[in-house]
Scaffold this motif. Structure first.
Motif, PDB file in Angstrom:
ATOM      1  N   LYS A 151      49.731  33.186  48.136  1.00 39.03           N
ATOM      2  CA  LYS A 151      48.425  33.845  48.252  1.00 39.03           C
ATOM      3  C   LYS A 151      47.315  32.871  47.867  1.00 39.03           C
ATOM      4  N   GLU A 196      44.164  30.974  50.084  1.00 34.26           N
ATOM      5  CA  GLU A 196      42.750  30.881  49.688  1.00 34.26           C
ATOM      6  C   GLU A 196      42.246  29.448  49.812  1.00 34.26           C
ATOM      7  N   ASN A 200      41.723  28.398  53.356  1.00 34.32           N
ATOM      8  CA  ASN A 200      40.463  28.905  53.902  1.00 34.32           C
ATOM      9  C   ASN A 200      39.282  28.044  53.479  1.00 34.32           C
ATOM     10  N   LYS A 236      33.800  26.464  44.744  1.00 34.57           N
ATOM     11  CA  LYS A 236      34.332  27.543  45.590  1.00 34.57           C
ATOM     12  C   LYS A 236      35.523  28.234  44.953  1.00 34.57           C
ATOM     13  N   LYS A 259      44.876  32.049  37.501  1.00 33.44           N
ATOM     14  CA  LYS A 259      44.459  33.257  38.215  1.00 33.44           C
ATOM     15  C   LYS A 259      45.320  34.466  37.853  1.00 33.44           C
ATOM     16  N   ALA A 319      46.719  40.940  45.648  1.00 31.36           N
ATOM     17  CA  ALA A 319      46.163  39.822  46.414  1.00 31.36           C
ATOM     18  C   ALA A 319      45.202  39.083  45.497  1.00 31.36           C
ATOM     19  N   ARG A 361      41.700  36.616  45.058  1.00 33.62           N
ATOM     20  CA  ARG A 361      40.495  36.042  45.653  1.00 33.62           C
ATOM     21  C   ARG A 361      39.944  35.057  44.651  1.00 33.62           C
ATOM     22  N   ASP A 376      37.108  33.137  42.858  1.00 35.61           N
ATOM     23  CA  ASP A 376      35.696  33.513  42.707  1.00 35.61           C
ATOM     24  C   ASP A 376      34.849  32.560  43.524  1.00 35.61           C
ATOM     25  N   LYS A 377      34.022  33.120  44.386  1.00 33.74           N
ATOM     26  CA  LYS A 377      33.177  32.261  45.220  1.00 33.74           C
ATOM     27  C   LYS A 377      31.774  32.207  44.626  1.00 33.74           C
TER      28      LYS A 377
END
Ligand code: PHE
Length: 527
Positions: free
Chosen positions: A227, A231, A234, A426, A497, A521, A523, A525-526
């Motif tokens: 997972k 990320e 991407n 990112k 994470k 899932a 994500r 942190d953006k």
């Protein structure tokens, strides 16, 4: 008995009972059925409006084994009194043999206090001919009603271990609006025939049970590393990077070390740090290989789309023999303006097979390919590497590297720092610090430290640098082309994470499959 059948029977029991008694109390009127089964049956009936029910939390006073004995045979003092009454006179020594040790001990004291018996020398004799065993009476009442309102007495009985108090849930059940003696036949499907005949208008449809939980699904699950990997992919794709083909774990020392200007005496090439392959004993000298070329073609298909200029480009075919010689030369004698390491370079050492120790081995052959048509390019990979490490809470013998490579003309170290700041922001890491470091293949080299907002501290997050001319020029890349490289582990950000402190909980034979199945899932942190 299948649950469905069981609750069906209970359902019928409930309907039968309601026919003669409504409302009723489940714990009193259906004492032999577990409250769980009763509840399931009630929900089934309530969803059809056949019953209504209320939940009642109550306390029950229950007799202990000893108290049940008292109800059956009388209190200890009564048993002593009765024994004396029967014999007329009982020797104190003999009493335990007649009424039992416990009753003799507890009972005679109370019988004296109640003035039921008295001593006569070494014996016991009666004081009164008739007694009232109030302990037995009290306990008998409790046994019937399961309650006791006198709080002081209750505390006393509890202390004497004659009663226990427990919580019970019971349900007060009444006939519902659609009560019937049996559950009517229910229709579960609406059919074309029912529509045609009009039967649908009066049919008794089975209601949905919105309280029913779905059955647990034993589906596959992505590993947390996968997972987090997605990320990172991407982030790379969003910045115009192309993914390098990394699907081979075994490489020659040439691609893993020599081409990277790692000297053959470098400690990293030692058995302690590198896994060598014994069979086959030796790799071929670097040569064009159809499988490798096909993988590189597929990758280039992506990069050409991104960097297409429209003009017809001149392709300079690679010459592997030349490259192999140049690498030897740059190590042994120096070349391309470098004085080299000046040691006798061994071809055998170069052709030993290893489990790749870093994905930079892949970057090397991708850059070698780039030399056919040198142009700005961005490559990345995220895959497995192997190091002969002692396994502990933070080290494994295999882990994953995230690696990025940027080739362009006129790149500067400041540009690399700016790029890395952007890249790590990112994933929620700001304010990078760079520490001068050493890699045989980069100069300058920098370790990357980041302030992790979540952890509230500085953590080492990667390694980076600008690839040396000793690595790039033997490939045939132009002198004015600069190439950034950087790498970090995939495990580190994943552990942060998911709050995993022992890497062995993440990878290897000790991994708990439930951990993988139940993890959400992720994500990054953006910013
Ligand atoms: N190969 C380095 C490592 O194993 C990472 C790195 C890649 C450093 C590219 C500089 C340039 O840690």
């Amino acid at each position: 008995i299948p649950v469905e059948l069981q609750s069906h029977n209970v359902t019928q029991d409930v309907l039968d009972l309601l026919d003669t008694k409504s409302p009723f109390n489940t714990s009193e009127d259906l004492p032999s059925i577990s409250q769980k089964d009763v509840k399931a049956a009630l929900d089934r009936l309530a969803s059809r409006s056949m019953v209504t029910y209320e939940t009642k939390d109550a306390e029950q006073v229950l007799l202990t084994k000893e108290a049940e004995d008292i109800v059956a045979k009388g209190s200890h003092e009564y048993r002593v009194w009765a024994a004396v009454k029967e014999a007329g006179k009982v020797s104190i020594k003999e009493l335990p043999n007649i009424v039992g040790a416990d009753s003799a001990k507890v009972g005679s004291g109370n019988a004296f206090k109640n003035k039921w018996i008295k001593k006569d020398g070494e014996s016991l004799v009666l004081v009164t001919d008739e007694v009232k065993d109030s302990t037995q009476e009290t306990l008998k009442k409790i046994q019937e009603s399961k309650t006791l309102s006198d709080a002081k007495l209750l505390a006393d009985l509890k202390k004497r271990k004659l009663v226990t108090v427990s919580k019970v849930i019971s349900y007060i059940v009444s006939k519902g609006e659609k009560y019937a003696k049996e559950i009517p036949v229910e229709v579960t499907d609406l059919t074309a025939e029912m529509l045609a005949s009009g039967e649908w208008e009066t049919a008794n449809f089975k209601p949905y049970n919105f309280n029913a939980l779905g059955a647990a699904q034993h589906a596959g699950a992505l590993h947390p590393l996968n997972k987090v990997r997605q990320e990172f992919r991407n982030i790379f794709f969003n910045q115009g990077f192309v993914e390098m083909p990394t699907a081979h774990f075994v490489d020659s020392g040439f691609w893993n070390f020599d081409a990277l200007f790692v000297p053959q005496q470098h400690p990293a090439r030692d058995m302690q740090d590198t896994f060598f392959i014994s069979d086959p004993p030796k790799a071929d000298r670097p040569r064009p290989d159809p499988d490798t070329e096909a993988q590189l073609d597929a990758m280039e298909a992506g990069s050409r789309r991104l960097f297409a200029t429209g003009e017809k480009r001149e392709i300079k075919p690679r010459n592997y023999e030349q490259y192999f010689k140049s690498v030897q030369q740059v190590h042994q004698d120096g070349a391309f303006g470098s004085i080299g390491y000046r040691y006798p370079w061994s071809e055998d050492e170069s052709l030993r097979l290893v489990l790749r120790t870093h994905t930079t081995a892949v970057s090397t052959w991708v850059l070698h390919r780039l030399a056919e048509d040198p142009r700005p390019a961005r490559y990345f990979s995220i895959d497995r590497v192997f190091r002969n490490e002692t396994v502990d809470a933070t080290h494994l013998a295999e882990f994953h590297q995230i690696e990025g490579v940027i080739a362009d003309f006129g790149l500067t170290l400041g540009g690399l720092m700016r790029f890395l700041e952007d890249f790590f922001s990112k994933m929620g890491i700001e304010n990078l610090r760079f520490k001068p470091a050493y890699n045989p293949y980069t100069e300058p080299s920098m370790e990357i430290f980041g302030y992790h907002i979540g952890l509230g501290k500085w953590v080492e997050i990667g390694n980076s640098g600008m690839f040396r001319p000793e690595m790039l020029e033997p490939m045939g890349l132009p002198k004015d082309m600069r190439v950034y490289g950087f790498g970090l582990s995939l495990e580190r950000p994943t552990m942060i994470k998911y709050g995993v402190s022992n890497i062995r909980e993440l990878l290897g034979h000790k991994v708990d499959l439930d951990f993988i199945k139940n993890n959400a899932a992720v994500r990054l942190d953006k910013h």
